[in-house]
Design a protein around this motif. Structure first.
Motif, PDB file in Angstrom:
ATOM      1  N   VAL A  28      86.999  -3.848  66.538  1.00 50.90           N
ATOM      2  CA  VAL A  28      88.302  -4.180  67.091  1.00 50.90           C
ATOM      3  C   VAL A  28      89.360  -3.965  66.014  1.00 50.90           C
ATOM      4  N   GLN A  29      90.447  -3.317  66.383  1.00 52.38           N
ATOM      5  CA  GLN A  29      91.548  -3.081  65.456  1.00 52.38           C
ATOM      6  C   GLN A  29      92.480  -4.292  65.466  1.00 52.38           C
ATOM      7  N   VAL A  30      92.828  -4.772  64.263  1.00 52.17           N
ATOM      8  CA  VAL A  30      93.642  -5.980  64.139  1.00 52.17           C
ATOM      9  C   VAL A  30      94.810  -5.706  63.188  1.00 52.17           C
ATOM     10  N   SER A  57      91.484 -18.278  66.561  1.00 51.26           N
ATOM     11  CA  SER A  57      91.317 -16.948  67.148  1.00 51.26           C
ATOM     12  C   SER A  57      92.580 -16.128  66.926  1.00 51.26           C
ATOM     13  N   PHE A  58      92.437 -14.808  67.035  1.00 48.66           N
ATOM     14  CA  PHE A  58      93.583 -13.927  66.832  1.00 48.66           C
ATOM     15  C   PHE A  58      93.401 -12.678  67.690  1.00 48.66           C
ATOM     16  N   PRO A  59      94.505 -11.985  68.017  1.00 48.25           N
ATOM     17  CA  PRO A  59      94.402 -10.842  68.936  1.00 48.25           C
ATOM     18  C   PRO A  59      93.954  -9.564  68.240  1.00 48.25           C
ATOM     19  N   GLY A  60      93.409  -8.658  69.029  1.00 45.13           N
ATOM     20  CA  GLY A  60      93.017  -7.345  68.539  1.00 45.13           C
ATOM     21  C   GLY A  60      92.965  -6.354  69.693  1.00 45.13           C
ATOM     22  N   ARG A  61      92.648  -5.098  69.362  1.00 49.25           N
ATOM     23  CA  ARG A  61      92.508  -4.042  70.362  1.00 49.25           C
ATOM     24  C   ARG A  61      91.180  -3.329  70.133  1.00 49.25           C
ATOM     25  N   GLY A  84      93.064  -4.939  75.050  1.00 47.20           N
ATOM     26  CA  GLY A  84      93.304  -6.164  74.308  1.00 47.20           C
ATOM     27  C   GLY A  84      92.149  -7.145  74.380  1.00 47.20           C
ATOM     28  N   VAL A  85      91.877  -7.797  73.254  1.00 49.69           N
ATOM     29  CA  VAL A  85      90.848  -8.832  73.179  1.00 49.69           C
ATOM     30  C   VAL A  85      91.350  -9.982  72.318  1.00 49.69           C
ATOM     31  N   GLU A  86      90.690 -11.118  72.468  1.00 49.52           N
ATOM     32  CA  GLU A  86      90.875 -12.242  71.568  1.00 49.52           C
ATOM     33  C   GLU A  86      89.652 -12.293  70.661  1.00 49.52           C
ATOM     34  N   VAL A  87      89.885 -12.337  69.362  1.00 56.62           N
ATOM     35  CA  VAL A  87      88.798 -12.376  68.382  1.00 56.62           C
ATOM     36  C   VAL A  87      88.480 -13.837  68.081  1.00 56.62           C
ATOM     37  N   ILE A  88      87.221 -14.239  68.320  1.00 54.04           N
ATOM     38  CA  ILE A  88      86.791 -15.623  68.121  1.00 54.04           C
ATOM     39  C   ILE A  88      85.882 -15.670  66.895  1.00 54.04           C
TER      40      ILE A  88
END
Length: 302
Positions: free
Chosen positions: A77-79, A101-105, A120-124
């Motif tokens: 995931v790109q952050v 958590s923080f967002p990524g693609r 889009g994803v949420e990184v846990i």
């Protein structure tokens, strides 16, 4: 996941703890091979390109209907640079689980889905020693739908086919015209390109293109959607060979099926052994069973 009998080969496969993992983010393959050492900083869990594109490796889990264990996509995931720095620091200090958590693609194009690059994803973050998990935040994307509702075991076997049957051609299935929105790649008509582009001044005549036999090879133009160096989705062309194993129809209505024999320079979701359906209009060269090529002596670029 338990032991499952495969409907394609009849063998029983042990699917416990199996997932599909990707060792590199897709953008890595867009960097020229001889530049990667200088431009890419890489560990099994973190990567950056030119100190400008930042990637974290983790697992996107999809429930399996009727099974206690999920299926896992081991993806990148790109952050943002800031999120990357905080995550890398926490990982070094064993404090992953304390991070919010923080967002990524998504930085990996997954087979069997419309474009996943950039979704889009949420990184846990997970506890020390475990990679983070990803939750798809674009609710209408098929990957998000499956993550919420689960997938049947047949879908799992579809995902795992290349790994459970290494070297075996993909099943013939029904005729299918690949498109970029559905498959992440498609074929360009060689006939049309030869009329409009100087880079293809020659193709075999119609009689040759319409008489390719099982066991011979056809060269085709693949248009592939893949990541750029910065992680964006972009299409590019690659000319690759397909070994024909099925022919139906005749003349201008002939349809071929075969398996891809090449690895693309920037692969996207294409891979050797994948199933390709095509017509005579797509053929730009033919290699016969004796190894000779239709282009021999034509002055065509090999």
């Amino acid at each position: 996941m338990q032991r499952v009998q495969c409907p394609q080969c009849g063998d029983v496969h042990d699917l416990r703890d199996m997932q599909v993992g990707y060792a590199r983010p897709d953008a890595y393959f867009a960097v020229p091979r001889d530049e990667r050492e200088a431009r890419v900083t890489f560990t099994p869990d973190l990567a950056d390109i030119d100190r400008a594109s930042w990637f974290v490796r983790g697992v996107l889990e999809v429930p399996i209907v009727g099974e206690p264990q999920p299926f896992g996509w081991g993806i990148w995931v790109q952050v943002s640079e800031d999120a990357f720095a905080r995550y890398a620091d926490a990982s070094r200090n064993g404090a992953d689980a304390t991070l919010p958590s923080f967002p990524g693609r998504v930085g990996t194009q997954l087979p069997g889905y419309p474009r996943t690059l950039g979704v889009g994803v949420e990184v846990i973050p997970s506890r020390e020693g475990y990679r983070p998990t990803f939750i798809v935040t674009e609710e209408s994307h098929p990957l998000a739908v499956e993550q919420r509702g689960g997938i049947p075991m047949e879908r799992v076997l579809e995902h795992l086919w290349p790994f459970l049957h290494p070297g075996a051609p993909a099943p013939l299935g029904s005729p299918h015209v690949a498109t970029i929105p559905v498959d992440g790649w498609e074929l360009e008509s060689g006939v049309a390109r030869s009329r409009t582009h100087r880079d293809l001044p020659w193709i075999p005549d119609s009689a040759t293109r319409e008489s390719v036999r099982v066991g011979e090879f056809a060269k085709l133009i693949f248009i592939i959607e893949a990541a750029t160096e910065t992680g964006e989705a972009e299409t590019h062309g690659e000319r690759m060979w397909v070994e024909v194993d099925h022919v139906e129809g005749a003349g201008g209505d002939v349809r071929y099926a075969g398996v891809l024999t090449n690895s693309a320079h920037i692969p996207g979701v294409t891979r050797p052994g994948m199933r390709v359906w095509f017509g005579a209009e797509h053929v730009i060269d033919v290699q016969r069973a004796d190894g000779s090529r239709a282009s021999a002596g034509s002055g065509a670029r090999r």
